[in-house]
Scaffold this active site. Structure first.
Site, PDB file in Angstrom:
ATOM      1  N   SER A  28       0.801  -1.292  -0.083  1.00 39.55           N
ATOM      2  CA  SER A  28      -0.081   0.214   0.118  1.00 39.55           C
ATOM      3  C   SER A  28       0.800   1.283   0.009  1.00 39.55           C
ATOM      4  O   SER A  28       0.290   2.549  -0.603  1.00 39.55           O
ATOM      5  CB  SER A  28      -1.032   0.050   1.386  1.00 39.55           C
ATOM      6  OG  SER A  28      -0.278  -0.022   2.292  1.00 39.55           O
ATOM      7  N   GLU A 100       2.256   0.825  10.185  1.00 42.34           N
ATOM      8  CA  GLU A 100       2.690  -0.594   9.814  1.00 42.34           C
ATOM      9  C   GLU A 100       2.739  -1.405  11.068  1.00 42.34           C
ATOM     10  O   GLU A 100       3.581  -2.395  11.190  1.00 42.34           O
ATOM     11  CB  GLU A 100       4.045  -0.471   9.045  1.00 42.34           C
ATOM     12  CG  GLU A 100       3.976   0.196   7.786  1.00 42.34           C
ATOM     13  CD  GLU A 100       3.008  -0.248   6.632  1.00 42.34           C
ATOM     14  OE1 GLU A 100       3.075  -1.502   6.622  1.00 42.34           O
ATOM     15  OE2 GLU A 100       2.248   0.484   6.019  1.00 42.34           O
TER      16      GLU A 100
END
Length: 191
Positions: A28, A100
């Site tokens: 992403s 993340e």
């Protein structure tokens, strides 16, 4: 390892002494660039394959019904994983570590830029290892696509992630058979 890796990543590398750092994006981070950067370049790293083997309990799924997102798994040293490198200021990792956090750890890698024959430079990449609590591992393309098709989380439908990643890789001219196959199966499920 816990789902939340924010504190672990801060201990892994102290980036405060750097003026800038190269970050490699292969999922992403290619199409959802919600952080400031100084420079952006197409790049690759060697010895890694992109796979939909990581569970997403916080963005593209829930703890009860995790989605699937990409991570990197070790491959032959000649294998190239293509993506995008961003030169960023170290303070950007405050945001990225949170983004993340679901099992991803920072690793130092050698980045090779597509627009240069000048060797490589050091960079940082987030990888979700098999020993993290959210790791789902291998499954058939059909099983992965089906799970992605039915998963949804706070960041939206999991299929949106997979489709946007496939489109971004195609626009960049990168051929990734794993992502392409899953995207084909997702399109079949939509019909």
């Amino acid at each position: 390892m816990s789902f939340n890796t924010i504190d672990i990543n801060k201990q892994r590398q102290d980036l405060s002494s750097y003026d800038d750092v190269w970050l490699f994006g292969y999922g992403s981070l290619i199409y959802k660039v919600d952080f400031p950067y100084i420079q952006k370049r197409s790049a690759y790293i060697r010895g890694w394959n992109r796979k939909f083997w990581q569970g997403s309990h916080d963005h593209r799924g829930t703890p009860q019904s995790p989605g699937r997102v990409v991570t990197l798994v070790e491959a032959q040293s000649t294998k190239k994983c293509f993506g995008v490198a961003y030169r960023v200021r170290p303070d950007v990792f405050e945001h990225l570590d949170h983004r993340e956090k679901n099992g991803y750890l920072r690793y130092e890698v050698n980045l090779h830029f597509l627009d240069s024959d000048a060797g490589c430079t050091k960079g940082i990449v987030y990888i979700a290892d098999p020993d993290n609590a959210a790791f789902l591992g291998d499954a058939s393309i059909q099983e992965i696509a089906n799970q992605i098709h039915h998963s949804k989380g706070p960041s939206g439908p999991n299929r949106e992630y997979a489709i946007k990643l496939a489109q971004a890789l195609e626009e960049l001219g990168f051929d990734d058979q794993h992502v392409k196959s899953i995207n084909q199966h997702l399109q079949n499920l939509e019909q």
